[in-house]
Design a protein around this motif. Sequence first.
Motif, PDB file in Angstrom:
ATOM      1  N   ASP A  34     -13.439  19.735   8.774  1.00 16.12           N
ATOM      2  CA  ASP A  34     -13.719  20.179   7.411  1.00 16.12           C
ATOM      3  C   ASP A  34     -12.426  20.012   6.610  1.00 16.12           C
ATOM      4  O   ASP A  34     -11.522  20.834   6.715  1.00 16.12           O
ATOM      5  N   VAL A  89     -11.844  20.328   3.524  1.00 10.74           N
ATOM      6  CA  VAL A  89     -11.649  21.306   2.445  1.00 10.74           C
ATOM      7  C   VAL A  89     -11.030  22.585   3.007  1.00 10.74           C
ATOM      8  O   VAL A  89      -9.993  23.058   2.534  1.00 10.74           O
ATOM      9  N   SER A  90     -11.656  23.119   4.030  1.00 13.07           N
ATOM     10  CA  SER A  90     -11.108  24.329   4.666  1.00 13.07           C
ATOM     11  C   SER A  90      -9.952  23.996   5.599  1.00 13.07           C
ATOM     12  O   SER A  90      -9.229  24.886   6.027  1.00 13.07           O
ATOM     13  N   ARG A  91      -9.818  22.703   5.892  1.00 10.70           N
ATOM     14  CA  ARG A  91      -8.791  22.268   6.839  1.00 10.70           C
ATOM     15  C   ARG A  91      -8.969  22.925   8.207  1.00 10.70           C
ATOM     16  O   ARG A  91      -8.037  23.545   8.750  1.00 10.70           O
ATOM     17  N   VAL A  92     -10.156  22.790   8.724  1.00 18.01           N
ATOM     18  CA  VAL A  92     -10.479  23.305  10.048  1.00 18.01           C
ATOM     19  C   VAL A  92     -11.083  22.166  10.868  1.00 18.01           C
ATOM     20  O   VAL A  92     -12.029  21.519  10.423  1.00 18.01           O
ATOM     21  N   ARG A 123      -6.920  25.365  12.634  1.00 15.37           N
ATOM     22  CA  ARG A 123      -6.366  25.048  11.323  1.00 15.37           C
ATOM     23  C   ARG A 123      -5.550  23.766  11.444  1.00 15.37           C
ATOM     24  O   ARG A 123      -4.719  23.648  12.352  1.00 15.37           O
ATOM     25  N   VAL A 124      -5.804  22.799  10.561  1.00 15.22           N
ATOM     26  CA  VAL A 124      -4.992  21.582  10.549  1.00 15.22           C
ATOM     27  C   VAL A 124      -4.225  21.505   9.233  1.00 15.22           C
ATOM     28  O   VAL A 124      -4.550  22.195   8.269  1.00 15.22           O
TER      29      VAL A 124
END
Lengths: 545, 545
Positions: free
Chosen positions: B169, B171-174, B278-279
């Motif tokens: 994702d 946007v959420s950076r997941v 988390r990225v």
Amino acid sequence: MSGQIEHTLRGSWTPSGAAAAQLSPSAMRWLRQRIGLTDTTTPAMPASLLEVPESALPQDARDELAALVGGEHVLLDDAARLGRAGGMSYSDLMRRRTAADLAVPDAVLLPGEPELVQGALEICARHDIAVVPFGGGTSVVGGVDALRGGKRAVVALDLARLNKLVSLDPVSRVAVLQAGMRAPEAESLLAAHGFTLGHFPQSFERATIGGFAATRSAGQASAGYGRFENMIEGVRVATPRGEWRPGVAPASAAGPDLRQLAVGGEGALGVITEVALRVRPAPARGRYEAFVVDGWQAGADAVRALAQSRALADVTRLSDVEETEVQLALAGGLKSRALNAYARANGIRRPCLLILGWDAASRGELKRRRARTLAALRDFRKVSLGRAVGESWKSHRFSGPRQRDALLDRGVCVETLETAAHWTGLGELRSAVRTALVHELGSARHRPIVMCHISHAYETGASLYFTVLAPRDEDALEQWARAKRAAGEAIAGRGTISHHHAVGVDHRPWLEAEIGTVGTDVLAAAKRAVDPTGILNPGKLVEAH
Amino acid sequence: MSGQIEHTLRGSWTPSGAAAAQLSPSAMRWLRQRIGLTDTTTPAMPASLLEVPESALPQDARDELAALVGGEHVLLDDAARLGRAGGMSYSDLMRRRTAADLAVPDAVLLPGEPELVQGALEICARHDIAVVPFGGGTSVVGGVDALRGGKRAVVALDLARLNKLVSLDPVSRVAVLQAGMRAPEAESLLAAHGFTLGHFPQSFERATIGGFAATRSAGQASAGYGRFENMIEGVRVATPRGEWRPGVAPASAAGPDLRQLAVGGEGALGVITEVALRVRPAPARGRYEAFVVDGWQAGADAVRALAQSRALADVTRLSDVEETEVQLALAGGLKSRALNAYARANGIRRPCLLILGWDAASRGELKRRRARTLAALRDFRKVSLGRAVGESWKSHRFSGPRQRDALLDRGVCVETLETAAHWTGLGELRSAVRTALVHELGSARHRPIVMCHISHAYETGASLYFTVLAPRDEDALEQWARAKRAAGEAIAGRGTISHHHAVGVDHRPWLEAEIGTVGTDVLAAAKRAVDPTGILNPGKLVEAH
């Protein structure tokens, strides 16, 4: 000592001696019209009018407890017991205002040392007496309701006398504070050494260190200082099975982080008696500013940009259009109509208030950090409202609960609830909760306001905090229970059932959906390990079986 | 697929096909002299020389497992089983080099989906078969030793086929990654989308996402990207009692953080099959530099100043005098004598190497962050060694284990251990561990080198990482067991028994001293809840008792 401990019915938040935050006549007029308010009022009932059931604490247990903590620290009078009859949720307050279904503890214990808390738990376990740990009493989820859970009696274990700064290591920047210390006192003791926790939730004026830890509190400056659990280096926990002290280093790979199991235990996994906390130098400078951005989505995108570029101000707070409108209408100061015109002239059609606040050691650091934040907002249309509005927000940051007292007096159903999700799902989560609340509280006569803000942002997501204002029904408790149920159903599957209010009684219906059967089993197993007979805070978080 | 799975004895770290890092003749000469090395050598033994016990996996269980995961994914051949006979600790490697006390699994399972892991656990529970989850096999604490724990058989559950990027994702950076994915593959898949985890432990080349999570790994850039557990948004865990998926939001107050109970569970509390992480955007720029500071204490004070002013470089790494000396002697490049003269000419008498490395999105950000770090070091005497030494450190950052292979070949006892404490106690902790190791490994003939570095710093404290080089005794296993015991005793009460290597088998003697009886009881209770018959990774972390 006892002067610090309030023995009041606490049908309102406002601390005794302090003035309730009255609404201006024009604000009240605006609100009446906006939500369709009638003339019903429900002022707080004097404690003297209430019938308090006789204490069920058995004499032998009472004698043992008195021998342990001192006879003068086992309170059985009505005022003391009523003063610990629940927390500060709308339902708690309405129960006290209407004398309905009050769960009153059979006694109040005030042990003065961690060892005495430990001893008291052992006595209570032996006599099968439920124990409700009590700090500032600010739970808004039923976390301190004096439920008996099938035990012979229930005592409120008030930690008010555990109010010492145990140690301060200025090199490692670790302070050990006792759990009953209230936040303002903690800040003032640390300030004398040049330090701060930086933990400023809205409950700041009343809440305690132990309560923050037990509920995974998040302060308004969480973007800068972290959530309370991020500050925790270690905890000392009393349990019926003995003391527990996880946490010997800033980080560890010696198995799971058991601190994070003790923290958030809500008194059901033990009574926190001391907390070792990371402290920071008290900031020499601070600056709070207000902006408006254009609409919720743009605002959320802006906060996300700040979080993901790690340029969040220490306080970063975005109100939606509704909250922006209500804040302006109720707070006075800036005129809503004037603001709208000003915003529109600057190309902003749906003004959403964005509060940014920075703490810093020096003017240079402040300047540097502010510049970073504003640079990350470069691509977002925004209009500055200047420092006055920002500083005004700061000076009123703890006054929400007092204002609530004034609204309750006037017959307004006013309550908050909160959640969090990853960025991608945040818009849908907000819509779903709004829709549920508006649907449940609205009618031909009732035009509820449901407003929302982001007050805690992370790289991967953010919290959503909803405030509801609606005309009160005849059955206030049932009215809110319906709304809360609808909101809970909207949250389940989309976000966490609580971002910083905890589970308590009120969120238990949705906990298993969030953590799964295995999660519930693990929690229950942990509880059985520390509290085999289930005396600790029955009915909250998790049951032992 | 099967080409990616190594079926070797793995008596050395060096991946098959890669060259072992040989020491230069001059480095080897220096070392022989320095520690008093004799001519004993112990090259890795070919697998073909080893007697492998017959598999004890019962036929019915084998049939059921084969029906579930596919017959070709239930391996019973010697090579496959030997390839999962333990991890990468000195003791593990020496056991394999000397064919002593090898715990060989009865079979290797290679399920290809999380659901199949879940199914395999249920089959194993029914047949009373122990399960050792196996990722990169890089545990240095006995975490993947194939112990049977009184069960009928033991299988290695190799997660190598769980190697998918499940979702990303942006946007959420997941990112959701399967647990068996190796770190380099994760980085390369994320890089294709412009992201990175930023997790670079020394085990990077072999270790897996699931292993990082199970052991609370910390990468060399933990100052910038956080420890692995800080990146975790959620986990998917298979247990004999069903699947478990804690984590629905970046943060929550819905009770204790159960993610932090699953993380660090070391396969004893379930088998992690997927991790939501988390990225961050992959950095466009990087800069690594080396400095020397004057002595350990000044260096530690400098790192503390960086941590407490939140100006740490993403990689911040301080070597003590001994490690600085050895690094220079063994690595070649900079000459030790020349460096000492250069340092002394600049007022530094006891040179300690300080590596600083920054990642950034742009040249401007890099400049800004570097300036902040160096400003916070303003008051510390330091001499720059420039970028070449820094970049050289970076390019050799994963070569330590390969160099170890060369040292093992030559008869050197080479092992590491690590701990962490608050800043105030760090000096005493280092002295106590050094003293214990030198005392235990030293003799007239043996002059061990005990060197130390800080590689992970926090506002309140730091890790200490020790590397030991000593001539090997005749009984290599007993020699190290004695040294490890002495170090463990020195650590207990002063720091955590592990900062990022986990508990495994090797640290269990000190776990209860660290987390207390109540802590052990809580862990055991959690284990019973998910693994009532104790099939999961017996002998590691905690028993269900």
